[in-house]
Design an enzyme around this catalytic site. Structure first.
Site, PDB file in Angstrom:
ATOM      1  N   HIS A  55      -1.623   0.606   7.663  1.00  0.00           N
ATOM      2  CA  HIS A  55      -0.962   0.915   8.933  1.00  0.00           C
ATOM      3  C   HIS A  55      -1.833   1.753   9.863  1.00  0.00           C
ATOM      4  O   HIS A  55      -1.516   1.888  11.045  1.00  0.00           O
ATOM      5  CB  HIS A  55       0.397   1.604   8.697  1.00  0.00           C
ATOM      6  CG  HIS A  55       0.320   3.010   8.200  1.00  0.00           C
ATOM      7  ND1 HIS A  55       0.564   3.351   6.890  1.00  0.00           N
ATOM      8  CD2 HIS A  55       0.068   4.174   8.835  1.00  0.00           C
ATOM      9  CE1 HIS A  55       0.468   4.658   6.751  1.00  0.00           C
ATOM     10  NE2 HIS A  55       0.161   5.168   7.916  1.00  0.00           N
TER      11      HIS A  55
ATOM     12  N   ASP B  43      -0.171  -1.123   1.427  1.00  0.00           N
ATOM     13  CA  ASP B  43      -0.553  -0.310   2.579  1.00  0.00           C
ATOM     14  C   ASP B  43      -1.972   0.240   2.434  1.00  0.00           C
ATOM     15  O   ASP B  43      -2.228   1.422   2.634  1.00  0.00           O
ATOM     16  CB  ASP B  43       0.441   0.843   2.791  1.00  0.00           C
ATOM     17  CG  ASP B  43       0.295   1.483   4.179  1.00  0.00           C
ATOM     18  OD1 ASP B  43      -0.393   0.896   5.030  1.00  0.00           O
ATOM     19  OD2 ASP B  43       0.862   2.579   4.400  1.00  0.00           O
TER      20      ASP B  43
ATOM     21  N   SER C 264      -2.699  10.298   7.081  1.00  0.00           N
ATOM     22  CA  SER C 264      -2.479   8.980   6.495  1.00  0.00           C
ATOM     23  C   SER C 264      -3.805   8.276   6.209  1.00  0.00           C
ATOM     24  O   SER C 264      -4.657   8.145   7.076  1.00  0.00           O
ATOM     25  CB  SER C 264      -1.641   8.131   7.453  1.00  0.00           C
ATOM     26  OG  SER C 264      -1.085   7.038   6.798  1.00  0.00           O
TER      27      SER C 264
END
Length: 465
Positions: A109, A139, A213
């Site tokens: 993402h 992911d 992230s």
């Protein structure tokens, strides 16, 4: 006598206290030294893409598995300009170098849909990043940079040996604050948070925020044990990381093919509760209860039935429902495995030939289409029928089946029916070979094509968009 005892007891107590202090200090890692050693392998990633927002919002809309959790980037650096107004969307994330030649692991993402990726090293230098592989289900994404030199590499550890209560360190780019270091402990393992079919997260109280992230979670030995991925919306001290062992299983596929091929069994399953276990005559709750067998699937061909409980898979115990999808996904396609089922009060063994997950085939097809879209054309194998139709000799190469108006191929005056024989001097004899060569080229690169149009050979160039 009492005084003598006091004189003996005091030095002994002092020694015990000093020993306890020394042992406690030894148990706490030298985070300053660790940070200095590990920072050079951690990078900041900034991305940009064009988008047309429908509604300005900062949180994932509530839905199954999404009422408590939110993506780091859904509330970070969004520049909304109103409904339907095109805008340039920018986001920040983190990654870490896993090979000296510039391969970087991050979250899917972080880079998904981006048409511009910039990677900033710890020394401040910036390089353009290129996505080499994506796995939306876990992911994870693999990004490549070219620096012309050997880069510092983060060592990948063993997340299976990680214990609850161990010290961990996160390094990342929270809120754009570069190379931020936070520490904490592993607060839980095996968390299922509804993020996907292969949930098995490490939970940590090391502070991670939007921008962390894709960054690494290190253990006290400086090894990567997780990839920071998610946080609890509005929560404090609760973050989640993908175990690095799950990443290690797919990195070779991402690097070689750009996508992941997963095994497929062909059943839908549910949790075996204590009540269900008793109703089926199972001694205790465990395994995965089959509530549907997909027709013509590997499970169907192996004789699975609705109501079967999967107890063991390829020699491994299926403790909970969530274990089975992970075990099947990690099985190479075409492998024959033994599965232990509980049926009619008895255990029985069946053999099943694992297939390929249809969604992975679809994802691969989508990636192949993207390769051709970048050139502004579509190609197909040169069948005998097409060879006759376009007056071509059957053999090597692929034939153009469609030209996209306004694309690079149209600009190069290519036409449907043209036979493509070489890219930059390298021949190919299949669509797969053609796509593999194109996928190695970077956006903006100019390719030299050898083309046959009926009986005429010529060279032309086109630039990948």
């Amino acid at each position: 006598m009492q005084w003598r005892l006091v004189r003996l007891f005091f030095p002994l107590s002092l020694l015990l206290v000093l020993a306890w202090i020394t042992a406690s200090s030894a148990a706490v890692p030298d985070f300053a030294e660790l940070a200095a050693q590990l920072k050079p392998a951690v990078v900041n990633i900034s991305t940009a893409k064009n988008s047309t927002p429908r509604t300005p919002q900062f949180h994932i809309p509530p839905g199954p598995g999404q009422d408590l959790f939110e993506d780091f980037f859904e509330r970070f650096f969004r520049d909304f300009q109103g409904r339907g107004t095109p805008r340039r969307e920018r986001s920040l994330g983190t990654g870490f170098i896993i090979s000296a030649d510039g391969y970087i692991l991050t979250n899917d993402h972080v880079v998904d849909g981006a048409d511009e990726i910039k990677v900033k090293l710890s020394d401040g230098r910036e390089f353009r990043g290129e996505v080499r592989g994506l796995d939306p289900k876990l992911d994870l994404a693999l990004v490549k940079i070219d620096t012309g030199e050997q880069l510092p590499v983060a060592t990948l550890g063993d997340s299976d040996t990680l214990r609850v209560g161990e010290w961990v360190m996160a390094i990342g780019n929270p809120f754009g604050l570069e190379q931020t270091v936070t520490v904490g402990i592993v607060s839980a393992k095996g968390r299922v948070i509804g993020a996907g079919p292969y949930d098995d997260f490490i939970q940590t109280d090391a502070s991670i925020n939007p921008g962390n992230s894709g960054g690494p979670l290190f253990n006290a030995r400086g090894e990567v044990v997780g990839i920071n991925t998610a946080i609890v919306a509005g929560g404090q001290g609760i973050g989640f990381a993908i175990p690095v062992n799950m990443a290690k299983q797919i990195i070779p596929q991402l690097r070689e093919a750009g996508h992941v091929v997963r095994g497929w069994l062909g059943v839908t399953i549910q949790t075996v509760t204590e009540e269900l276990a008793r109703s089926f005559g199972l001694a205790k709750a465990g395994g995965a209860l089959v509530n549907e067998v997909i027709k013509d699937s590997p499970a169907d061909k192996a004789g699975f039935r609705r109501g079967d409980i999967v107890l063991r898979y390829d020699g491994q115990t299926v403790e909970t429902m969530n274990d089975l999808p992970r075990l099947v996904a990690n099985t190479p396609v075409g492998t024959t495995v033994k599965v232990t089922l509980f049926r009619d009060g008895k255990q029985r063994e069946v053999k099943v030939d694992i297939g390929e997950l249809a969604e992975e085939r679809a994802a691969r097809a989508a990636n192949d289409d993207q390769v051709e879209e970048a050139l502004g054309l579509h190609v197909t194998e040169l069948s005998r029928e097409l060879a006759e139709r376009y007056s071509l000799e059957p053999g090597a190469g692929v034939v153009i089946s469609r030209i996209i108006p306004g694309g690079p191929a149209a600009t190069a005056n290519l036409q449907p029916g043209d036979l493509l024989l070489e890219i930059d001097g390298t021949p190919f004899d299949s669509v797969a070979g053609f796509r593999k060569l194109v996928s190695k080229a970077e956006t903006g690169a100019t390719l030299r094509l050898l083309v046959q149009r009926r009986q005429t050979l010529f060279y032309t160039t086109l630039t990948i968009k």
